[in-house]
Write a protein that holds these residues in place. Structure first.
Motif, mmCIF file in Angstrom:
data_model
loop_
_atom_site.group_PDB
_atom_site.id
_atom_site.type_symbol
_atom_site.label_atom_id
_atom_site.label_comp_id
_atom_site.label_asym_id
_atom_site.label_seq_id
_atom_site.Cartn_x
_atom_site.Cartn_y
_atom_site.Cartn_z
ATOM 1 N N LEU A 15 -10.072 0.297 0.293
ATOM 2 C CA LEU A 15 -9.374 1.439 0.869
ATOM 3 C C LEU A 15 -10.161 2.750 0.793
ATOM 4 O O LEU A 15 -9.734 3.757 1.369
ATOM 5 C CB LEU A 15 -8.013 1.612 0.176
ATOM 6 C CG LEU A 15 -7.041 0.437 0.353
ATOM 7 C CD1 LEU A 15 -5.821 0.622 -0.533
ATOM 8 C CD2 LEU A 15 -6.635 0.290 1.815
ATOM 9 N N ILE A 16 -11.281 2.757 0.074
ATOM 10 C CA ILE A 16 -12.102 3.960 -0.022
ATOM 11 C C ILE A 16 -13.555 3.595 0.232
ATOM 12 O O ILE A 16 -14.058 2.617 -0.326
ATOM 13 C CB ILE A 16 -11.970 4.632 -1.407
ATOM 14 C CG1 ILE A 16 -10.549 5.167 -1.612
ATOM 15 C CG2 ILE A 16 -12.967 5.791 -1.542
ATOM 16 C CD1 ILE A 16 -10.363 5.925 -2.922
ATOM 17 N N PHE A 66 -5.857 3.017 -10.305
ATOM 18 C CA PHE A 66 -6.188 3.518 -8.973
ATOM 19 C C PHE A 66 -7.460 2.844 -8.446
ATOM 20 O O PHE A 66 -7.497 2.358 -7.308
ATOM 21 C CB PHE A 66 -6.386 5.036 -9.046
ATOM 22 C CG PHE A 66 -6.730 5.687 -7.734
ATOM 23 C CD1 PHE A 66 -5.738 6.185 -6.908
ATOM 24 C CD2 PHE A 66 -8.053 5.828 -7.331
ATOM 25 C CE1 PHE A 66 -6.048 6.802 -5.699
ATOM 26 C CE2 PHE A 66 -8.383 6.433 -6.132
ATOM 27 C CZ PHE A 66 -7.375 6.927 -5.317
ATOM 28 N N LYS A 102 -5.673 5.326 3.801
ATOM 29 C CA LYS A 102 -7.048 5.405 3.295
ATOM 30 C C LYS A 102 -7.480 6.848 3.111
ATOM 31 O O LYS A 102 -8.147 7.196 2.136
ATOM 32 C CB LYS A 102 -8.002 4.689 4.253
ATOM 33 C CG LYS A 102 -7.886 3.170 4.237
ATOM 34 C CD LYS A 102 -8.861 2.539 5.228
ATOM 35 C CE LYS A 102 -8.782 1.021 5.178
ATOM 36 N NZ LYS A 102 -9.745 0.385 6.132
ATOM 37 N N PHE A 115 -8.784 10.596 -4.745
ATOM 38 C CA PHE A 115 -9.915 10.280 -5.611
ATOM 39 C C PHE A 115 -10.688 11.551 -5.974
ATOM 40 O O PHE A 115 -11.206 11.685 -7.084
ATOM 41 C CB PHE A 115 -10.854 9.283 -4.925
ATOM 42 C CG PHE A 115 -12.031 8.886 -5.773
ATOM 43 C CD1 PHE A 115 -11.897 7.948 -6.783
ATOM 44 C CD2 PHE A 115 -13.275 9.477 -5.569
ATOM 45 C CE1 PHE A 115 -12.980 7.599 -7.585
ATOM 46 C CE2 PHE A 115 -14.360 9.129 -6.360
ATOM 47 C CZ PHE A 115 -14.209 8.185 -7.365
ATOM 48 N N VAL A 158 0.832 -1.202 0.000
ATOM 49 C CA VAL A 158 0.000 0.000 0.000
ATOM 50 C C VAL A 158 0.868 1.254 0.000
ATOM 51 O O VAL A 158 0.596 2.215 -0.729
ATOM 52 C CB VAL A 158 -0.959 0.003 1.210
ATOM 53 C CG1 VAL A 158 -1.662 1.358 1.351
ATOM 54 C CG2 VAL A 158 -2.001 -1.105 1.067
ATOM 55 N N VAL A 188 -7.732 0.454 -5.035
ATOM 56 C CA VAL A 188 -8.460 0.817 -3.809
ATOM 57 C C VAL A 188 -9.632 -0.125 -3.548
ATOM 58 O O VAL A 188 -10.006 -0.344 -2.386
ATOM 59 C CB VAL A 188 -8.958 2.281 -3.835
ATOM 60 C CG1 VAL A 188 -7.770 3.244 -3.935
ATOM 61 C CG2 VAL A 188 -9.957 2.531 -4.958
ATOM 62 N N THR A 189 -10.220 -0.677 -4.605
ATOM 63 C CA THR A 189 -11.324 -1.616 -4.395
ATOM 64 C C THR A 189 -10.814 -3.005 -4.034
ATOM 65 O O THR A 189 -11.484 -3.733 -3.288
ATOM 66 C CB THR A 189 -12.233 -1.691 -5.636
ATOM 67 O OG1 THR A 189 -11.447 -1.981 -6.804
ATOM 68 C CG2 THR A 189 -12.968 -0.384 -5.837
ATOM 69 N N VAL A 197 0.622 4.260 -2.673
ATOM 70 C CA VAL A 197 0.205 5.597 -2.255
ATOM 71 C C VAL A 197 1.172 6.648 -2.807
ATOM 72 O O VAL A 197 0.760 7.668 -3.377
ATOM 73 C CB VAL A 197 0.127 5.703 -0.716
ATOM 74 C CG1 VAL A 197 0.024 7.173 -0.285
ATOM 75 C CG2 VAL A 197 -1.073 4.930 -0.184
ATOM 76 N N LEU A 228 -5.736 8.276 -0.033
ATOM 77 C CA LEU A 228 -6.324 7.764 -1.268
ATOM 78 C C LEU A 228 -7.720 8.323 -1.501
ATOM 79 O O LEU A 228 -8.107 8.622 -2.631
ATOM 80 C CB LEU A 228 -6.352 6.236 -1.232
ATOM 81 C CG LEU A 228 -4.982 5.567 -1.259
ATOM 82 C CD1 LEU A 228 -5.099 4.082 -0.932
ATOM 83 C CD2 LEU A 228 -4.305 5.773 -2.609
ATOM 84 N N SER A 229 -8.465 8.480 -0.436
ATOM 85 C CA SER A 229 -9.807 9.055 -0.545
ATOM 86 C C SER A 229 -9.730 10.481 -1.065
ATOM 87 O O SER A 229 -10.521 10.893 -1.929
ATOM 88 C CB SER A 229 -10.495 9.033 0.826
ATOM 89 O OG SER A 229 -11.772 9.607 0.762
#
Length: 246
Positions: free
Chosen positions: A228-229, A219, A182, A189, A90, A223-224, A94, A185-186
């Protein structure tokens, strides 16, 4: 949080300013050329956190890039390699996604101004507000460039913090690492949301649509794959994602 019918998401504990990205004046560099460089396994755009050769994280970074260059299916490319640590995997991604998305926003930032984008949003339904422990004590509506300024520098601070992203071999990750990852990454997005909804015409005119789409798909699959989001954050691009990421 909702405000006058607009979904309002808050960034917590963030500060700093966005470093405007400029391209060399000679020779001219198109966005397409710049993004091709980003996908090159030996080059990332002004990395703020380099992986030291010989370290486990450097090898993971090379492995991840090699998978992409070999044309491996993105869904397979994001999967955790056998025997590797998830935190390491991760952390590598990131940093890599930060470099790539920082470049994508930087190349369209001339068209993202306080005048064109007075609110950081993703269309009429979604508005992102800023909050931190410094200047903005409450969720605050900001222009998109101001929001990006705060966001990008906050992320840079996180990935350069040895207490959060340790680089020494054998140094354990803190218990809060995944929570921070997290959040980063959020927030990243949201850059995709703004670029796709408000500036994709600029991306298309530069001939970089395929490159941005590939970065987004990579991406999204990542994350899925590791949850992670939060799904509510993914809503603004839900329809596009359904068409693009089968």
């Amino acid at each position: 949080m909702y405000a006058t019918g607009i979904h309002s998401f808050t960034n917590m504990h963030q500060k700093a300013h966005f470093r405007h990205i400029t391209q060399p004046s000679s020779p001219p560099v198109t966005m397409s050329m710049a993004l091709k460089q980003v996908f090159n396994k030996d080059r990332t755009f002004r990395p703020k956190r380099k992986f030291e050769p010989g370290t486990q994280r450097f090898e993971l970074h090379k492995k991840a890039q090699a998978s992409l260059n070999a044309g491996l299916d993105l869904k397979q490319a994001v999967q955790l390699p056998h025997g590797e640590d998830l935190n390491d995997w991760v952390a590598v991604h990131v940093v890599d996604f930060f470099n790539r998305i920082n470049l994508i926003y930087g190349t369209i930032s001339d068209s993202c101004t306080d005048q064109t984008c007075p609110v950081m949003s993703g269309g009429p339904k979604y508005e992102y507000r800023w909050q931190d422990e410094q200047k903005y004590k409450k969720p605050t509506a900001l222009s998109a460039p101001k929001y990006m300024s705060l966001l990008m520098d906050w992320i840079e601070v996180q990935i350069n913090n040895e207490q959060i992203f340790p680089t020494n071999v054998g140094t354990p990750f803190p218990k809060t690492f995944m929570q921070v990852a997290k959040k980063i990454l959020s927030r990243l997005f949201r850059v995709f949301v703004h670029v796709y909804i408000h500036h994709f015409d600029c991306v298309s005119q530069m001939g970089a649509e395929a490159h941005v789409n590939t970065c987004y798909k990579h991406f999204f699959y990542f994350v899925t794959e590791f949850s992670l989001i939060d799904h509510k954050e993914l809503e603004p691009l839900k329809e596009m994602t359904a068409r693009m990421c089968h």
